[in-house]
Design a protein around this motif. Structure first.
Motif, PDB file in Angstrom:
ATOM      1  N   LEU A  69      -1.105   9.524  10.894  1.00  0.00           N
ATOM      2  CA  LEU A  69      -1.457   8.290  11.598  1.00  0.00           C
ATOM      3  C   LEU A  69      -0.204   7.575  12.110  1.00  0.00           C
ATOM      4  CD1 LEU A  69      -4.320   6.599   9.529  1.00  0.00           C
ATOM      5  CD2 LEU A  69      -4.475   7.650  11.793  1.00  0.00           C
ATOM      6  N   GLU A  70       0.812   7.519  11.282  1.00  0.00           N
ATOM      7  CA  GLU A  70       2.036   6.818  11.687  1.00  0.00           C
ATOM      8  C   GLU A  70       2.730   7.550  12.827  1.00  0.00           C
ATOM      9  OE1 GLU A  70       4.514   3.851  12.143  1.00  0.00           O
ATOM     10  OE2 GLU A  70       2.825   3.786  10.767  1.00  0.00           O
ATOM     11  N   LEU A  81      -1.807  -1.174  14.334  1.00  0.00           N
ATOM     12  CA  LEU A  81      -2.397  -1.377  13.007  1.00  0.00           C
ATOM     13  C   LEU A  81      -3.916  -1.269  13.067  1.00  0.00           C
ATOM     14  CD1 LEU A  81      -0.240  -4.282  11.553  1.00  0.00           C
ATOM     15  CD2 LEU A  81      -0.221  -1.886  10.862  1.00  0.00           C
ATOM     16  N   PHE A  82      -4.512  -1.843  14.094  1.00  0.00           N
ATOM     17  CA  PHE A  82      -5.960  -1.776  14.242  1.00  0.00           C
ATOM     18  C   PHE A  82      -6.432  -0.341  14.420  1.00  0.00           C
ATOM     19  CE2 PHE A  82      -9.847  -1.781  16.797  1.00  0.00           C
ATOM     20  CZ  PHE A  82     -10.681  -2.473  15.923  1.00  0.00           C
ATOM     21  N   ARG A  83      -5.732   0.431  15.242  1.00  0.00           N
ATOM     22  CA  ARG A  83      -6.108   1.836  15.447  1.00  0.00           C
ATOM     23  C   ARG A  83      -6.040   2.618  14.134  1.00  0.00           C
ATOM     24  NH1 ARG A  83      -2.903   0.799  20.206  1.00  0.00           N
ATOM     25  NH2 ARG A  83      -4.197   1.024  22.067  1.00  0.00           N
ATOM     26  N   LYS A  84      -4.931   2.440  13.417  1.00  0.00           N
ATOM     27  CA  LYS A  84      -4.766   3.167  12.145  1.00  0.00           C
ATOM     28  C   LYS A  84      -5.835   2.749  11.151  1.00  0.00           C
ATOM     29  CE  LYS A  84      -0.187   2.280  12.299  1.00  0.00           C
ATOM     30  NZ  LYS A  84       1.254   2.256  11.986  1.00  0.00           N
ATOM     31  N   PHE A 134      -7.240  -5.096   3.576  1.00  0.00           N
ATOM     32  CA  PHE A 134      -6.356  -6.208   3.230  1.00  0.00           C
ATOM     33  C   PHE A 134      -5.236  -5.792   2.286  1.00  0.00           C
ATOM     34  CE2 PHE A 134     -10.605  -7.753   4.137  1.00  0.00           C
ATOM     35  CZ  PHE A 134     -10.329  -8.534   5.251  1.00  0.00           C
ATOM     36  N   MET A 135      -5.347  -4.622   1.694  1.00  0.00           N
ATOM     37  CA  MET A 135      -4.359  -4.156   0.725  1.00  0.00           C
ATOM     38  C   MET A 135      -3.373  -3.158   1.322  1.00  0.00           C
ATOM     39  SD  MET A 135      -5.026  -5.949  -1.813  1.00  0.00           S
ATOM     40  CE  MET A 135      -3.844  -5.247  -2.930  1.00  0.00           C
ATOM     41  N   GLN A 136      -3.673  -2.625   2.488  1.00  0.00           N
ATOM     42  CA  GLN A 136      -2.815  -1.595   3.057  1.00  0.00           C
ATOM     43  C   GLN A 136      -1.618  -2.235   3.748  1.00  0.00           C
ATOM     44  OE1 GLN A 136      -5.831   0.534   5.264  1.00  0.00           O
ATOM     45  NE2 GLN A 136      -5.758   2.178   3.779  1.00  0.00           N
ATOM     46  N   ASP A 137      -0.482  -2.132   3.100  1.00  0.00           N
ATOM     47  CA  ASP A 137       0.769  -2.640   3.654  1.00  0.00           C
ATOM     48  C   ASP A 137       1.827  -1.619   3.286  1.00  0.00           C
ATOM     49  OD1 ASP A 137       2.750  -4.128   4.765  1.00  0.00           O
ATOM     50  OD2 ASP A 137       2.180  -5.982   3.768  1.00  0.00           O
ATOM     51  N   GLY A 138       2.763  -1.393   4.133  1.00  0.00           N
ATOM     52  CA  GLY A 138       3.786  -0.395   3.852  1.00  0.00           C
ATOM     53  C   GLY A 138       3.503   0.869   4.631  1.00  0.00           C
ATOM     54  N   ASP A 139       4.112   1.956   4.191  1.00  0.00           N
ATOM     55  CA  ASP A 139       4.012   3.198   4.953  1.00  0.00           C
ATOM     56  C   ASP A 139       2.990   4.175   4.393  1.00  0.00           C
ATOM     57  OD1 ASP A 139       5.244   4.051   2.671  1.00  0.00           O
ATOM     58  OD2 ASP A 139       7.065   4.754   3.650  1.00  0.00           O
ATOM     59  N   GLY A 140       2.205   3.787   3.405  1.00  0.00           N
ATOM     60  CA  GLY A 140       1.150   4.639   2.892  1.00  0.00           C
ATOM     61  C   GLY A 140       1.633   5.736   1.964  1.00  0.00           C
ATOM     62  N   THR A 141       2.888   5.674   1.532  1.00  0.00           N
ATOM     63  CA  THR A 141       3.386   6.707   0.633  1.00  0.00           C
ATOM     64  C   THR A 141       3.548   6.142  -0.770  1.00  0.00           C
ATOM     65  OG1 THR A 141       5.704   6.200   1.039  1.00  0.00           O
ATOM     66  CG2 THR A 141       4.658   7.819   2.506  1.00  0.00           C
TER      67      THR A 141
END
Length: 176
Positions: A69-70, A81-84, A134-141
């Motif tokens: 996604l990134e 951000l909306f697309r992801k 609301f919790m997804q912040d950062g690069d997802g790793t």
């Protein structure tokens, strides 16, 4: 010293750290659920099955999915951000939820591996839609989650500062 070693390991081996973290988080979540449900006896087999599904599927899916996604939608603009978020919640979330319920049922040897999925999928997905965006912040790793576990105050401060920096870049007034 231990914090530095964990942080460096997550940077050097992000996939392994991510998969390991997912296994631990899922197993811990299962144990917490059992304790909160006041089970007379902990079901360690169920916890193992939850961890197996997390390690073999969820850690891998989330690691590679978030990276893809990134790469496809780079950056943190509102549109990106909306697309992801839209893709994550409409595709990956239902897939992950489905694999979780059917995978655990399969490992438990249930005759109807879709029974839990039919009973719990929609409510789980709906609840996730109210929580995860609301919790997804950062690069997802795992690096972000591990940094939070190792030093939550520092991580929260870094997240706060990043938000302030983004606001300043857009020219909006700072929130206090």
């Amino acid at each position: 010293m231990r914090r530095l070693v964990l942080r460096e390991a997550a940077k050097r081996f992000p996939w392994l750290a991510n998969v390991t973290l997912y296994g631990g988080l899922f197993a811990g979540g299962d144990l917490a659920h059992q304790l909160l449900a006041h089970k007379e006896r902990l079901d360690w087999t169920h916890t193992r099955n939850v961890a197996v599904v997390a390690v073999t599927f969820h850690g891998n899916l989330n690691y590679f999915w978030m990276r893809a996604l990134e790469r496809r939608f780079p950056g943190k603009s509102a549109g990106m951000l909306f697309r992801k978020l839209l893709l994550d919640q409409s595709f990956a979330s239902p897939l992950a939820t489905s694999v979780f319920y059917t995978g655990v049922s399969f490992l438990e040897g249930k005759e109807d591996v879709l029974e839990d999925w039919r009973e719990k999928f929609f409510n789980t997905w709906k609840t996730g839609l109210m929580y995860w965006p609301f919790m997804q912040d950062g690069d997802g790793t795992a690096g972000v989650a591990l940094a939070f576990i190792v030093d939550p105050r520092k991580t929260l401060e870094e997240m706060r500062q990043a938000r302030l920096d983004r606001k300043q870049d857009r020219g909006t007034p700072e929130d206090n």
